[in-house]
Design an enzyme around this catalytic site. Structure first.
Site, PDB file in Angstrom:
ATOM      1  N   ASN A 113     -82.445-117.916 -50.473  1.00 34.75           N
ATOM      2  CA  ASN A 113     -81.277-118.797 -50.355  1.00 34.75           C
ATOM      3  C   ASN A 113     -80.569-118.443 -49.051  1.00 34.75           C
ATOM      4  OD1 ASN A 113     -78.876-120.181 -50.586  1.00 34.75           O
ATOM      5  ND2 ASN A 113     -78.085-118.941 -52.292  1.00 34.75           N
ATOM      6  N   TRP A 114     -80.731-119.318 -48.064  1.00 33.56           N
ATOM      7  CA  TRP A 114     -80.168-119.006 -46.736  1.00 33.56           C
ATOM      8  C   TRP A 114     -78.670-119.242 -46.660  1.00 33.56           C
ATOM      9  CZ3 TRP A 114     -84.019-121.561 -42.703  1.00 33.56           C
ATOM     10  CH2 TRP A 114     -85.287-120.959 -42.837  1.00 33.56           C
ATOM     11  N   LYS A 115     -78.122-119.900 -47.669  1.00 32.91           N
ATOM     12  CA  LYS A 115     -76.690-120.259 -47.657  1.00 32.91           C
ATOM     13  C   LYS A 115     -76.369-121.010 -46.351  1.00 32.91           C
ATOM     14  CE  LYS A 115     -76.002-116.441 -50.713  1.00 32.91           C
ATOM     15  NZ  LYS A 115     -75.107-115.511 -51.359  1.00 32.91           N
TER      16      LYS A 115
ATOM     17  N   HIS B 265     -75.058-122.383 -58.417  1.00 28.07           N
ATOM     18  CA  HIS B 265     -74.889-121.089 -57.753  1.00 28.07           C
ATOM     19  C   HIS B 265     -73.415-120.685 -57.861  1.00 28.07           C
ATOM     20  CE1 HIS B 265     -74.558-118.031 -54.663  1.00 28.07           C
ATOM     21  NE2 HIS B 265     -75.866-117.867 -54.796  1.00 28.07           N
TER      22      HIS B 265
ATOM     23  N   GLU C  87     -71.400-119.470 -55.859  1.00 29.76           N
ATOM     24  CA  GLU C  87     -70.539-119.908 -54.748  1.00 29.76           C
ATOM     25  C   GLU C  87     -70.139-121.378 -54.940  1.00 29.76           C
ATOM     26  OE1 GLU C  87     -73.077-118.496 -51.573  1.00 29.76           O
ATOM     27  OE2 GLU C  87     -72.613-116.457 -52.228  1.00 29.76           O
TER      28      GLU C  87
ATOM     29  N   GLU D 176     -77.745-114.172 -61.791  1.00 33.98           N
ATOM     30  CA  GLU D 176     -77.111-113.665 -60.581  1.00 33.98           C
ATOM     31  C   GLU D 176     -75.712-113.151 -60.905  1.00 33.98           C
ATOM     32  OE1 GLU D 176     -79.067-115.099 -56.764  1.00 33.98           O
ATOM     33  OE2 GLU D 176     -77.406-116.442 -57.191  1.00 33.98           O
TER      34      GLU D 176
ATOM     35  N   GLY E 113     -74.207-110.363 -52.342  1.00 34.50           N
ATOM     36  CA  GLY E 113     -73.702-110.070 -51.003  1.00 34.50           C
ATOM     37  C   GLY E 113     -72.893-108.785 -50.908  1.00 34.50           C
TER      38      GLY E 113
ATOM     39  N   SER F 150     -78.158-108.947 -54.053  1.00 32.25           N
ATOM     40  CA  SER F 150     -78.476-107.801 -53.202  1.00 32.25           C
ATOM     41  C   SER F 150     -79.912-107.285 -53.380  1.00 32.25           C
ATOM     42  CB  SER F 150     -77.464-106.671 -53.420  1.00 32.25           C
ATOM     43  OG  SER F 150     -76.168-107.097 -53.025  1.00 32.25           O
TER      44      SER F 150
ATOM     45  N   GLY G 112     -80.621-113.618 -51.015  1.00 31.89           N
ATOM     46  CA  GLY G 112     -79.731-114.213 -50.027  1.00 31.89           C
ATOM     47  C   GLY G 112     -79.924-113.539 -48.676  1.00 31.89           C
ATOM     48  N   GLY G 113     -79.067-112.582 -48.373  1.00 28.78           N
ATOM     49  CA  GLY G 113     -79.054-111.921 -47.068  1.00 28.78           C
ATOM     50  C   GLY G 113     -80.418-111.476 -46.560  1.00 28.78           C
TER      51      GLY G 113
HETATM   52  P1  PGA Z   1     -77.581-111.764 -51.759  1.00 27.23           P
HETATM   53  O1  PGA Z   1     -77.372-113.254 -52.345  1.00 27.23           O
HETATM   54  O2  PGA Z   1     -79.053-111.448 -51.867  1.00 27.23           O
HETATM   55  O3  PGA Z   1     -77.105-111.832 -50.344  1.00 27.23           O
HETATM   56  O4  PGA Z   1     -76.776-110.852 -52.613  1.00 27.23           O
HETATM   57  C1  PGA Z   1     -78.081-113.739 -53.448  1.00 27.23           C
HETATM   58  C2  PGA Z   1     -77.672-115.144 -53.791  1.00 27.23           C
HETATM   59  O5  PGA Z   1     -76.478-115.488 -53.656  1.00 27.23           O
HETATM   60  O6  PGA Z   1     -78.503-115.968 -54.209  1.00 27.23           O
END
Ligand code: PGA
Length: 269
Positions: free
Chosen positions: A13-15, A108, A110, A180, A186, A226, A247-248
Site C-alpha cells: 500500500n503506497w498510500k 483502511h 486512514e 491492521e 507507520g 510496520s 506500507g512504508g
Molecule cells: P505500514 O503501513 O507498513 O507503514 O505500517 C501499513 C498499512 O497502513 O497498510
C-alpha cells in the site's frame, strides 16, 4: 476446485507516495530485481505467492502498462460504491477495472479515521467490488485506546459484521481481510507474531461462523502494521496469517521483494 495451494499474499500500500514517473521507475527496477530472483519468480508464476500493488489512483494505468508482462496484480487504495455520478474526487470500481486493477482496499484505518469512512460505507464498497468483479481487501483493526481498554475483539467483530451484508456464495470464495492494528501502522511497533496470530485466528473463527469452514479456510487473512524485511518471515510463519499488507517498506522495490522472499519455503532453489 483443484488441490492447488492458496497463495501467500504480499501486498504493498503506497498510500500518497510515488507519482507517475516514480511508478514507472519502480516497476522497471522491480522487473530487473525479479529476473534475478528465480525462486520468487517461479512462485509468482505458479501462483503460490501473489504480489499486489496499491499505488495512488493516478498511477494505476502506468502500473498496469508496466506490469502487464509480469505475474503481479494491481489495485486501488479506495473506491466509491457507485459506478459513476456526481462524486467529485472519487473513482469507481469499473474505472479501476479499466486500468487493469483487480483489487481494492476497503476500510483502511486512514480512510476511517481521517476521511470519516463509516462501517456502512465499507459495506457498500464491498458490495460494489463484488458486483464489479474487483476483489476487495477489507481492512479492520483497533486503535491504541481500544486495545488498552481490552476491546480488540469487539472492534474487530463490529467492523467485520458491519461490512458483510448478504453476499452470495460465489462472492464468499474471494474474501480477503487485513488485520491492521492502528497502533502498529507507520509506527515501527509491529504486533508480536503471537498477538497478530491471535487476532487473525479470531477473524478466521468469525469467518467460519458467518460463512462456514470451507469459505474461511480459503479466505486470505493478512497482517499489516510496520511489516519489514526483518519481521516478515516470523509473521508469515503463523498458522492464520496468509499474507501481509505493507506500507512504508513497500515503497522501495528491494525491501518489498525481501518481504516477498520471506513467503518462500526455506531452501529456495
Ligand atoms: P505500514 O503501513 O507498513 O507503514 O505500517 C501499513 C498499512 O497502513 O497498510
Amino acid at each position: 476446485m483443484t488441490g492447488k495451494a492458496l497463495p501467500i499474499i504480499i501486498a504493498g500500500n503506497w498510500k500518497m507516495h510515488h507519482g507517475v514517473k516514480a511508478t514507472a521507475e519502480y516497476f522497471q527496477k522491480l522487473n530487473r530485481l525479479l529476473s534475478a530472483q528465480k525462486a520468487l519468480g517461479r512462485a509468482l508464476s505458479e501462483g503460490s505467492v501473489q504480489l499486489i500493488f496499491f499505488p495512488p489512483a493516478i498511477d494505476l494505468y502506468t502500473a498496469y502498462i508496466k506490469t502487464k508482462a509480469m505475474p503481479v496484480a494491481t489495485g486501488a487504495q479506495n473506491i466509491h460504491w457507485e459506478s459513476k455520478g456526481a462524486y467529485t474526487g472519487e473513482i469507481s470500481v469499473p474505472m479501476v477495472k479499466e486500468t487493469g486493477g483487480g483489487y481494492a482496499l476497503v476500510g483502511h484505518s486512514e480512510r476511517r479515521l481521517i476521511f470519516g469512512e463509516t462501517i456502512e460505507m465499507t459495506a457498500q464498497k464491498l458490495e460494489a467490488c463484488f458486483k464489479g468483479d474487483v476483489t476487495p481487501v477489507l481492512c479492520i483493526g483497533e486503535t491504541d485506546n481500544e486495545r488498552s481498554a481490552g476491546q480488540t475483539e469487539a472492534i474487530l467483530s463490529r467492523q467485520f459484521d458491519g461490512a458483510f451484508g448478504d453476499i452470495s456464495l460465489e462472492e464468499q470464495t474471494r474474501l480477503h481481510i487485513a488485520y491492521e492494528p492502528v497502533w502498529a501502522i507507520g509506527t515501527g511497533n509491529t504486533a508480536t507474531p503471537e498477538d497478530a496470530e491471535c487476532a487473525c485466528r479470531f477473524i478466521r473463527e468469525r469467518l467460519t461462523r458467518r460463512f462456514g469452514s470451507r469459505v474461511s479456510r480459503k479466505a486470505r487473512i493478512l497482517y499489516g502494521g510496520s511489516v519489514k524485511p526483518g519481521n516478515a518471515h516470523e509473521l508469515l510463519s503463523q498458522k492464520n496469517i496468509d499474507g501481509v499488507l505493507v506500507g512504508g517498506a513497500s515503497l522501495d522495490p528491494e525491501s518489498f521483494l525481501q518481504i516477498a522472499g520471506a513467503a518462500l519455503p526455506r531452501h529456495p532453489g
